[in-house]
Write a protein that holds these residues in place. Structure first.
Motif, mmCIF file in Angstrom:
data_model
loop_
_atom_site.group_PDB
_atom_site.id
_atom_site.type_symbol
_atom_site.label_atom_id
_atom_site.label_comp_id
_atom_site.label_asym_id
_atom_site.label_seq_id
_atom_site.Cartn_x
_atom_site.Cartn_y
_atom_site.Cartn_z
ATOM 1 N N SER A 122 0.833 -1.193 0.000
ATOM 2 C CA SER A 122 0.000 0.000 0.000
ATOM 3 C C SER A 122 0.874 1.252 0.000
ATOM 4 O O SER A 122 1.761 1.383 0.847
ATOM 5 C CB SER A 122 -0.891 0.001 1.245
ATOM 6 N N PRO A 123 0.625 2.176 -0.980
ATOM 7 C CA PRO A 123 -0.283 2.018 -2.115
ATOM 8 C C PRO A 123 0.348 1.153 -3.203
ATOM 9 O O PRO A 123 1.547 0.891 -3.175
ATOM 10 C CB PRO A 123 -0.496 3.450 -2.596
ATOM 11 N N SER A 124 -0.474 0.724 -4.152
ATOM 12 C CA SER A 124 -0.016 -0.139 -5.240
ATOM 13 C C SER A 124 0.064 0.664 -6.539
ATOM 14 O O SER A 124 -0.926 1.281 -6.941
ATOM 15 C CB SER A 124 -0.975 -1.310 -5.426
ATOM 16 N N CYS A 151 -5.433 2.630 -4.859
ATOM 17 C CA CYS A 151 -5.385 1.176 -4.747
ATOM 18 C C CYS A 151 -4.385 0.777 -3.664
ATOM 19 O O CYS A 151 -3.222 1.177 -3.695
ATOM 20 C CB CYS A 151 -4.985 0.570 -6.090
ATOM 21 N N SER A 152 -4.854 -0.034 -2.721
ATOM 22 C CA SER A 152 -3.991 -0.598 -1.697
ATOM 23 C C SER A 152 -4.103 -2.114 -1.741
ATOM 24 O O SER A 152 -5.194 -2.661 -1.890
ATOM 25 C CB SER A 152 -4.405 -0.103 -0.297
ATOM 26 N N ASN A 153 -2.966 -2.786 -1.628
ATOM 27 C CA ASN A 153 -2.944 -4.252 -1.629
ATOM 28 C C ASN A 153 -3.600 -4.825 -2.883
ATOM 29 O O ASN A 153 -4.599 -5.539 -2.825
ATOM 30 C CB ASN A 153 -3.618 -4.796 -0.372
ATOM 31 N N CYS A 170 -8.386 -4.388 -5.766
ATOM 32 C CA CYS A 170 -7.492 -4.043 -4.665
ATOM 33 C C CYS A 170 -8.214 -4.303 -3.346
ATOM 34 O O CYS A 170 -9.434 -4.159 -3.261
ATOM 35 C CB CYS A 170 -7.082 -2.570 -4.740
#
Length: 274
Positions: A122-124, A151-153, A170
């Motif tokens: 995170s973040p991606s 977007c995280s993970n 995400c």
């Protein structure tokens, strides 16, 4: 089930060739990619990717098999490689964007295009590449630090049927995020419950399916660009971990588990969309 492939123990990623009926499998810990004839279920080749290039994710673009490798946890600690099965050549390129071997996506609808994204952090960051020359040439890169809900993970990526966008599943926020391949800016969202974990695009209709990790497992199906699902399908269990469409878009396949994947056997669910 039509058969099993015990020789592919340790396969961590799969990808199917364009029209040749060859299944490629990245064999964890071996620096190898195996090729299997899907008609006979026989292993037909093993390709060595180079020492230290343990392939973790795969995508087929044209006749080439692209793979990601590495995972130091530092920027530039991972890379993208390409295998040409006909010429028996492998080329690798360190990529400064990625901390771990990035998730990969490709599609017939976007020829000569590869999408890669930093998974499980995170973040991606998600980046698109032109691979027409046999090397990954950057097209655009997302800027999650400039988004209100980045977007995280990142869990999965799928290119849309029109070849213009990619949809990211995400862990957060609780929607599928659609990004333009040319700019990597968000142009649509597809709301789900927590936590989006899988995504697949129907090649014919362009319908977008998004599955969530959590209990109960559920899959939402959307028309392209429309944030309201045209259907929601719930299952018992913990989460929808893998999605795939048949060629016509009339059936959706969803892999679910009754509890966490590490402690339970998967179930293949077939959803009639007609």
């Amino acid at each position: 089930m039509i058969g099993t492939l015990p020789a592919l123990a340790g396969a961590g990623a799969l990808a199917v060739s364009d029209g040749e009926g060859i299944l490629y499998a990245a064999i964890r810990g071996t620096d190898e990619i195996a090729a299997v004839n899907t008609a006979t279920l026989q292993e037909v080749a093993i390709y060595f990717t180079g020492s230290g290039h343990n392939p973790l994710h795969l995508a087929v673009v044209g006749n080439d098999v692209w793979f990601s490798y590495g995972g130091s946890g530092q920027a530039g600690g991972a890379g993208i490689g390409v295998l040409d099965p006909a010429a028996l050549t492998v080329n690798t390129t360190p990529e400064p964007t990625f901390y771990y071997a990035p998730l990969l996506a490709s599609a017939h609808s976007a020829p000569n295009t590869l999408v890669a994204g930093n998974g499980a952090i995170s973040p991606s960051v998600i980046e698109s590449f032109d691979v027409s020359t046999g090397s990954p040439v950057p097209i655009a890169k997302s800027n999650p630090w400039g988004q209100p809900s980045p977007c995280s993970n990142l869990n999965q990526l799928a290119i849309t049927a029109d070849g213009a966008n990619v949809v990211a599943a995400c862990g957060a926020p609780y929607h599928g995020s659609q990004l333009a391949l040319s700019t990597m800016t968000e142009n649509a969202t597809y709301p789900t419950g927590p936590y989006p974990g899988s995504v697949a695009v129907a090649p014919g209709s362009g319908a977008i399916a998004l599955g969530v990790y959590g209990s109960p497992a559920a899959v939402d199906v959307f028309s392209p660009g429309n944030p309201t699902p045209v259907g929601t399908y719930s299952f018992g269990g913990f989460g929808a971990y893998g999605l795939a469409w048949n060629q016509s878009g009339s059936e959706l396949f969803a892999v679910t588990t009754p509890s966490t994947p590490s402690s339970s056997a998967p179930t293949l669910n077939v959803i009639d969309i007609r």
